[in-house]
Design a protein around this motif. Structure first.
Motif, PDB file in Angstrom:
ATOM      1  N   MET A  56     -20.809  30.594  74.979  1.00  0.00           N
ATOM      2  CA  MET A  56     -19.393  31.198  74.335  1.00  0.00           C
ATOM      3  C   MET A  56     -18.377  32.522  74.822  1.00  0.00           C
ATOM      4  O   MET A  56     -19.656  33.874  75.093  1.00  0.00           O
ATOM      5  N   TRP A  58     -16.264  35.852  75.492  1.00  0.00           N
ATOM      6  CA  TRP A  58     -16.125  37.168  73.975  1.00  0.00           C
ATOM      7  C   TRP A  58     -14.774  35.943  73.816  1.00  0.00           C
ATOM      8  O   TRP A  58     -14.591  36.198  72.468  1.00  0.00           O
ATOM      9  N   GLN A  98     -14.075  33.268  71.712  1.00  0.00           N
ATOM     10  CA  GLN A  98     -14.593  33.402  69.926  1.00  0.00           C
ATOM     11  C   GLN A  98     -13.308  33.121  69.144  1.00  0.00           C
ATOM     12  O   GLN A  98     -12.258  33.582  69.315  1.00  0.00           O
ATOM     13  N   GLN A  99     -13.799  32.792  68.061  1.00  0.00           N
ATOM     14  CA  GLN A  99     -12.856  32.629  67.037  1.00  0.00           C
ATOM     15  C   GLN A  99     -13.090  32.765  65.323  1.00  0.00           C
ATOM     16  O   GLN A  99     -13.223  31.446  64.390  1.00  0.00           O
ATOM     17  N   ILE A 100     -13.162  33.525  64.864  1.00  0.00           N
ATOM     18  CA  ILE A 100     -13.155  34.591  64.046  1.00  0.00           C
ATOM     19  C   ILE A 100     -12.093  34.508  62.966  1.00  0.00           C
ATOM     20  O   ILE A 100     -10.559  34.605  63.277  1.00  0.00           O
ATOM     21  N   HIS A 151     -24.405  32.921  60.681  1.00  0.00           N
ATOM     22  CA  HIS A 151     -23.409  32.776  60.709  1.00  0.00           C
ATOM     23  C   HIS A 151     -22.109  32.698  60.388  1.00  0.00           C
ATOM     24  O   HIS A 151     -22.266  32.931  59.129  1.00  0.00           O
ATOM     25  N   GLU A 206     -19.246  28.579  62.016  1.00  0.00           N
ATOM     26  CA  GLU A 206     -17.890  28.791  62.159  1.00  0.00           C
ATOM     27  C   GLU A 206     -18.201  30.509  62.968  1.00  0.00           C
ATOM     28  O   GLU A 206     -19.880  30.313  62.740  1.00  0.00           O
ATOM     29  N   ASP A 207     -18.187  30.905  63.579  1.00  0.00           N
ATOM     30  CA  ASP A 207     -18.032  32.224  64.989  1.00  0.00           C
ATOM     31  C   ASP A 207     -17.561  33.270  63.488  1.00  0.00           C
ATOM     32  O   ASP A 207     -17.106  33.391  62.476  1.00  0.00           O
ATOM     33  N   PRO A 208     -18.360  34.619  64.124  1.00  0.00           N
ATOM     34  CA  PRO A 208     -19.212  34.559  65.057  1.00  0.00           C
ATOM     35  C   PRO A 208     -20.860  34.542  64.469  1.00  0.00           C
ATOM     36  O   PRO A 208     -20.979  33.864  63.637  1.00  0.00           O
ATOM     37  N   GLN A 209     -21.254  34.190  65.333  1.00  0.00           N
ATOM     38  CA  GLN A 209     -23.048  34.372  65.544  1.00  0.00           C
ATOM     39  C   GLN A 209     -23.547  35.201  65.084  1.00  0.00           C
ATOM     40  O   GLN A 209     -22.565  36.192  65.574  1.00  0.00           O
TER      41      GLN A 209
END
Ligand code: MG
Ligand code: MG
Length: 270
Positions: free
Chosen positions: A1, A3, A6-8, A174, A182-185
């Motif tokens: 993925m 940067w 990312q969908q926080i 997560h 969900e994001d982020p890891q």
């Protein structure tokens, strides 16, 4: 993925309050589970009790059916790291058992885990449980709006290594909310290949260090689920769902430690 991909999904205070409601039910399930963990019990019986408690609270088990997982709880014994499938295996005195549970209330997920002693356990197992829970506590204490997420992994890795343990790297924490994952890891180690966002108010994450006595390497069992240490050494896992707020970390699944009564078996690392 990448940067940028990312969908926080940051949560409002009102949404965090809803997640707290889910999390409080989950915390109460764990308090009951502690009374059920004893020699002679099968992991399937434990899981059935857990699922009944979740449904009695008008909640839905997050894990059941998730990518085909067949149970409400992941129950992982001794060298099993995570994702153990409940079955006919009987808990025996001296083992440690990791119990990981997720539930949904009003569409909001909560996710938590703890590793418990089965009857009396030896000093090596007791130390592993204590240090792993401390890794989680230190990770939570490192949270502050404006800091990068990587402080969590650094806190976990440093405390694990100071005690002679290794950190599992193939599985991570997560983001959590309307989705279980969900994001982020959230890696539990110094990781240079995942996004390292700045923590903002409304970030809600499940932090879940997995700490091994021996090698960090793990393998997946023939059942395609259970993750096991490659050297069959013991492994422990603790997890909380935590909201980042400007007032500090808000531990939504907070409860008293389940292992606080373990004898003090170790020298402080620092
Ligand atoms: Mg979990
Ligand atoms: Mg989790």
């Amino acid at each position: 993925m990448s940067w940028s991909k990312q969908q926080i999904k940051l949560k409002s205070t009102e949404q965090v309050d809803k997640m707290q409601a889910s999390a409080e039910i989950l915390a109460s399930v764990f308090l009951e589970v502690r009374n059920l963990v004893r020699p002679g019990v099968t992991t399937k019986a434990l899981d059935e009790s857990i699922e009944a408690m979740i449904r009695d609270a008008n909640c839905i088990p997050s894990f059941k059916g998730y990518h085909g997982f067949p149970a409400a709880a992941c129950i992982s014994i001794d060298e099993e790291v995570v994702h153990g499938i409940p079955g006919d295996r009987v808990l025996v005195e001296g083992s440690i058992v990791g119990i990981d549970i997720g539930l949904i209330k009003d569409n909001w997920h909560a996710d938590s885990a703890e590793t418990l002693p089965v009857g009396e356990i030896g000093p090596a197992a007791a130390k592993l449980l204590t240090v792993t829970e401390e890794c989680l506590q230190r990770a939570i204490a490192s949270i502050e709006v404006g800091r990068r997420l990587s402080v969590i992994g650094i806190a976990v890795e440093d405390h694990a290594r100071a005690n002679g343990y290794s950190v599992v790297e193939t599985l991570v924490g997560h983001g959590i909310g309307l989705n279980l994952h969900e994001d982020p890891q959230v890696p539990n180690f110094r990781c240079f290949t995942m996004p390292d966002p700045v923590m903002e108010e409304g970030l809600v994450i499940a932090i879940e260090p997995m700490i091994n006595e021996g090698t960090k390497r793990v393998v997946t069992a023939r059942d395609q689920w259970t993750v096991i240490t490659a050297d069959k050494g013991l492994s422990a896992h603790f997890e909380h769902t935590v909201a980042v707020t400007s007032a500090g970390p808000r531990v939504l699944t907070r409860r008293e430690s389940g292992i606080a009564a373990l004898p003090e078996t170790r020298q402080p690392a620092d």
